[in-house]
Design a protein around this motif. Structure first.
Motif, PDB file in Angstrom:
ATOM      1  N   GLU A  91      37.704 -24.976 -42.516  1.00 26.66           N
ATOM      2  CA  GLU A  91      38.170 -23.348 -42.158  1.00 26.66           C
ATOM      3  C   GLU A  91      38.581 -22.594 -40.757  1.00 26.66           C
ATOM      4  OE1 GLU A  91      40.865 -22.525 -44.381  1.00 26.66           O
ATOM      5  OE2 GLU A  91      39.256 -23.893 -46.067  1.00 26.66           O
ATOM      6  N   SER A  92      38.900 -22.694 -40.465  1.00 29.41           N
ATOM      7  CA  SER A  92      39.117 -22.197 -39.131  1.00 29.41           C
ATOM      8  C   SER A  92      39.926 -20.510 -38.455  1.00 29.41           C
ATOM      9  CB  SER A  92      39.602 -23.852 -37.964  1.00 29.41           C
ATOM     10  OG  SER A  92      38.943 -22.982 -36.449  1.00 29.41           O
ATOM     11  N   PRO A  93      39.862 -19.726 -38.343  1.00 29.00           N
ATOM     12  CA  PRO A  93      38.146 -19.436 -38.168  1.00 29.00           C
ATOM     13  C   PRO A  93      36.580 -19.907 -39.209  1.00 29.00           C
ATOM     14  CG  PRO A  93      39.383 -17.332 -37.617  1.00 29.00           C
ATOM     15  CD  PRO A  93      40.475 -19.009 -38.214  1.00 29.00           C
ATOM     16  N   GLU A  94      35.667 -20.054 -37.851  1.00 32.41           N
ATOM     17  CA  GLU A  94      34.327 -19.991 -39.269  1.00 32.41           C
ATOM     18  C   GLU A  94      33.689 -18.992 -39.037  1.00 32.41           C
ATOM     19  OE1 GLU A  94      33.356 -19.709 -42.395  1.00 32.41           O
ATOM     20  OE2 GLU A  94      32.872 -21.970 -42.791  1.00 32.41           O
ATOM     21  N   ALA A 111      36.074 -20.712 -33.778  1.00 29.56           N
ATOM     22  CA  ALA A 111      37.654 -21.184 -34.301  1.00 29.56           C
ATOM     23  C   ALA A 111      37.612 -22.667 -33.374  1.00 29.56           C
ATOM     24  CB  ALA A 111      38.557 -19.856 -33.465  1.00 29.56           C
ATOM     25  N   LYS A 112      38.443 -24.047 -34.290  1.00 29.44           N
ATOM     26  CA  LYS A 112      38.504 -24.609 -33.458  1.00 29.44           C
ATOM     27  C   LYS A 112      40.520 -25.228 -33.948  1.00 29.44           C
ATOM     28  CE  LYS A 112      34.470 -25.734 -32.773  1.00 29.44           C
ATOM     29  NZ  LYS A 112      33.375 -27.227 -32.129  1.00 29.44           N
ATOM     30  N   GLY A 172      38.610 -25.379 -28.844  1.00 30.27           N
ATOM     31  CA  GLY A 172      38.315 -23.908 -29.101  1.00 30.27           C
ATOM     32  C   GLY A 172      36.950 -23.035 -28.741  1.00 30.27           C
ATOM     33  N   GLU A 215      32.916 -21.472 -29.978  1.00 30.82           N
ATOM     34  CA  GLU A 215      31.671 -21.734 -30.472  1.00 30.82           C
ATOM     35  C   GLU A 215      30.848 -21.014 -30.397  1.00 30.82           C
ATOM     36  OE1 GLU A 215      28.944 -25.492 -31.663  1.00 30.82           O
ATOM     37  OE2 GLU A 215      30.822 -25.549 -32.419  1.00 30.82           O
TER      38      GLU A 215
END
Length: 167
Positions: free
Chosen positions: A125-128, A142-143, A149, A151
């Motif tokens: 899941e992204s974003p996480e 978010a990747k 993305g 981090e």
């Protein structure tokens, strides 16, 4: 195999015994060798790795995910699942289901004298946001499919004002 067959095999098949291993060690508690199996495959929403935790060590810090769901399959050995403040014994052939959310912080600990090997399967899941209750940290990321993305690892109290740095 034809070129098409080789291309398909490269996108769809991984052997856990042939995958290149990486190792993370942080004494005195953590020592895990792992191979990320989904990297470079056709998988879009699943991640999988094969992890081997050294005797008496932990795989990673106690944590929970806000979005990602995880599943662990113990292949060899035995240990302890630290989850929701409890310590549960686990052994070869156990399947562990961890839903997202603060009710299920978790960590695998090898409490035996032999290596503990398991498959770690997760939704990507992204974003996480992942939280670490023992240390008061969180990881937000978010990747995209290309791994590009954002981090950030922070402590909960280290937040900025909404307007900080804005013109």
């Amino acid at each position: 195999m034809t070129k098409t067959s080789n291309d398909l095999a490269a996108l769809l098949i991984r052997n856990i015994n042939d995958a290149p291993l990486e190792r993370l060690v942080r004494e005195p508690l953590y020592d895990v060798a792992f191979a990320r199996l989904a990297k470079g495959t056709a998988a879009r929403n699943l991640g999988i790795s094969v992890d081997t935790v050294a005797p008496g060590k932990r795989s990673c810090p106690y944590h929970f995910h806000h979005a990602q769901e995880e599943l662990f399959i113990i292949l060899e050995g035995e240990g302890t699942l630290r989850v929701a403040g409890e310590m549960l014994p686990v052994r070869a052939s156990d399947v562990i289901f961890i839903p997202p959310g603060p009710a299920y912080p978790h960590q695998l600990i090898n409490t035996s004298g032999q290596p503990m090997k398991y498959l770690s399967v997760s939704t990507r899941e992204s974003p996480e946001v992942c939280e670490y209750p023992d240390s008061g940290k969180y990881l937000a990321f978010a990747k995209g499919a290309d791994a590009a993305g954002f981090e950030a690892m922070q402590r909960v109290g280290a937040s900025l004002d909404y307007w900080e740095g804005e013109p």
